[in-house]
Each structure stands twice: as C-alpha cells, then as structure tokens.
Design a protein around this motif. Structure first.
Motif, PDB file in Angstrom:
ATOM      1  N   ARG A   1      24.143  21.566  46.970  1.00 16.62           N
ATOM      2  CA  ARG A   1      23.733  20.162  47.067  1.00 16.62           C
ATOM      3  C   ARG A   1      23.337  19.895  48.519  1.00 16.62           C
ATOM      4  N   ALA A   2      22.378  18.991  48.678  1.00 14.16           N
ATOM      5  CA  ALA A   2      21.912  18.660  50.026  1.00 14.16           C
ATOM      6  C   ALA A   2      21.496  17.199  50.086  1.00 14.16           C
TER       7      ALA A   2
ATOM      8  N   GLU B   1      19.096  12.593  47.917  1.00 16.94           N
ATOM      9  CA  GLU B   1      20.266  13.435  47.659  1.00 16.94           C
ATOM     10  C   GLU B   1      20.111  14.103  46.301  1.00 16.94           C
ATOM     11  N   GLY B   2      20.606  15.356  46.219  1.00 14.77           N
ATOM     12  CA  GLY B   2      20.566  16.025  44.936  1.00 14.77           C
ATOM     13  C   GLY B   2      20.881  17.494  45.028  1.00 14.77           C
TER      14      GLY B   2
ATOM     15  N   ARG C   1      14.176  23.760  46.960  1.00 21.79           N
ATOM     16  CA  ARG C   1      13.732  22.476  46.420  1.00 21.79           C
ATOM     17  C   ARG C   1      14.957  21.589  46.227  1.00 21.79           C
ATOM     18  N   VAL C   2      14.957  20.437  46.884  1.00 18.87           N
ATOM     19  CA  VAL C   2      16.015  19.445  46.697  1.00 18.87           C
ATOM     20  C   VAL C   2      15.542  18.525  45.571  1.00 18.87           C
ATOM     21  N   ILE C   3      16.257  18.570  44.463  1.00 20.75           N
ATOM     22  CA  ILE C   3      15.894  17.797  43.272  1.00 20.75           C
ATOM     23  C   ILE C   3      16.520  16.413  43.393  1.00 20.75           C
ATOM     24  N   PRO C   4      15.709  15.362  43.473  1.00 16.90           N
ATOM     25  CA  PRO C   4      16.264  14.036  43.748  1.00 16.90           C
ATOM     26  C   PRO C   4      17.081  13.480  42.583  1.00 16.90           C
ATOM     27  N   ARG C   5      18.274  13.029  42.921  1.00 18.62           N
ATOM     28  CA  ARG C   5      19.110  12.300  41.957  1.00 18.62           C
ATOM     29  C   ARG C   5      19.227  10.844  42.380  1.00 18.62           C
ATOM     30  N   CYS C   6      19.084  10.612  43.712  1.00 19.02           N
ATOM     31  CA  CYS C   6      18.972   9.247  44.218  1.00 19.02           C
ATOM     32  C   CYS C   6      18.056   9.273  45.432  1.00 19.02           C
TER      33      CYS C   6
ATOM     34  N   PHE D   1      16.888   3.977  44.325  1.00 18.11           N
ATOM     35  CA  PHE D   1      16.454   4.443  43.011  1.00 18.11           C
ATOM     36  C   PHE D   1      17.422   5.534  42.566  1.00 18.11           C
ATOM     37  N   THR D   2      17.915   5.433  41.340  1.00 14.63           N
ATOM     38  CA  THR D   2      18.864   6.395  40.792  1.00 14.63           C
ATOM     39  C   THR D   2      18.281   7.011  39.526  1.00 14.63           C
TER      40      THR D   2
END
Length: 191
Positions: free
Chosen positions: A70-71, A87-88, A154-159, A176-177
């Motif tokens: 996670r990053a 973040e994600g 790749r940082v996959i956005p969760r928020c 955005f969430t």
C-alpha cells in the motif's frame, strides 16, 4: 465530475504553469512494521487504473512495497496552490509496460538505471560512473536491455483528495472514495 476528469483538468493547468516537473509526486511507503518513508518521484502514467512510477525493486521503496503493498501519493502544484492526495494498494506493471517505458528513455537514463544499486551504500561516485561507462561500452552497438530489477509500480486509487488552497486558509477539500464498479462517492472536508 469524476475524480479522473478533475485530475486531468488540474494537471493540464499545472503543465501550463509549473516551472518544472508538473508530474512530480511524493510517494510514501512503509515497512511491514509500519515505519514510513517518503520520497519524490515522477509519475509517468495516470488514470482510472492508477498512477504509475518506475524504480528499482531493490531500492528502499521497492523493498517496502514488497513487504507492504500500500502507498500514499501527494502531488503538489505550488504555482496553482493545489494538491492531490491518492491512497491505495500497489501492483507492479506488466513486463511489456516496463520494457516499453524503459525503451522510451534517453540512453543516459537507461545507463543510470542499469548501473545503480539504488539505496545501497556507494563507496565512491567514481565507482558508479565506471559502471555506467562499462555498460555503455558493453552495449555500444545495441539497445540496453531493461534490468530485471527495474520496473514500474501502479498505485490503484481507493481514495483521492483534491485540495485547493486559499489565502484565508479556508481551503476547499473534496474527497472521492471508491465505491466499486467504477462508482465514486464525493464528500467535502473541513479545511
């Protein structure tokens, strides 16, 4: 508006107003025990699938991502008084993506990435420069292959939080969430 359209709007504005590297971002990672570290990198791709940066998997950030996938990212555009936080979870890009990006880089940057034992102790600058020269001579008549320890993440956005500053410190913040299935909820946050 979805967060990706908003990001693209802000990024286009930043590309026109930032004096250098509008694609610079801070990447925060942490060990399995939660010890954090942060550094600046350049994102090379972005969109609904995530924000992509490239690095050495044996670097500190690479090792931390292997332990804790996670990053958090922070992109700050000082000239427009805006920032975006993301973040994600993190995944490696495909070998084909990493190969294509590596091949697109200037030769000097390919040599530096190939010769560097990123984040490891370096006895002298001359040692590093000698390794660069050695690789340049070895591959003088051919393209450098992408080193196996160099790839993209790749940082996959969760928020995704959009922050727009004001001189009165009454900043505008929109969070955005990810709700799943391509749906995003939006919330306003206090400054």
């Amino acid at each position: 508006m979805n967060p990706f359209d908003l990001f693209n709007e802000w990024y286009e504005e930043a590309k026109a107003s930032e004096p250098s590297d509008p694609n610079a971002m801070a990447v925060a990672t942490a060990t399995a025990e939660g010890r954090p570290s942060v550094r600046m990198v350049l994102f090379k791709d972005h969109g609904p699938d995530g924000w992509v940066f490239y690095t050495n998997t044996l670097s500190r950030k690479g090792e931390e991502l292997a332990e804790n996938d996670r990053a958090a990212l922070c992109i700050h555009w000082k000239s427009s008084y805006k920032q975006v936080r993301i973040e994600g979870p993190v995944e490696q890009v495909t070998d084909a993506e990493a190969d294509a990006y590596f091949a697109s880089r200037e030769r000097s940057k390919q040599l530096a990435a190939s010769a560097s034992l990123q984040s490891q102790e370096l006895e002298s600058r001359e040692l590093f420069e000698a390794k660069v020269d050695e690789l340049d001579k070895l591959y003088c008549d051919s393209d450098l292959p992408r080193p196996p320890h160099w790839t993209g993440y790749r940082v996959i956005p969760r928020c995704i939080e959009f922050w727009e500053g004001t001189q009165e410190r009454m900043h505008h913040r929109r969070l955005f969430t990810d709700e799943g299935n391509g749906r995003w909820s939006e919330t306003l946050l206090y400054p």
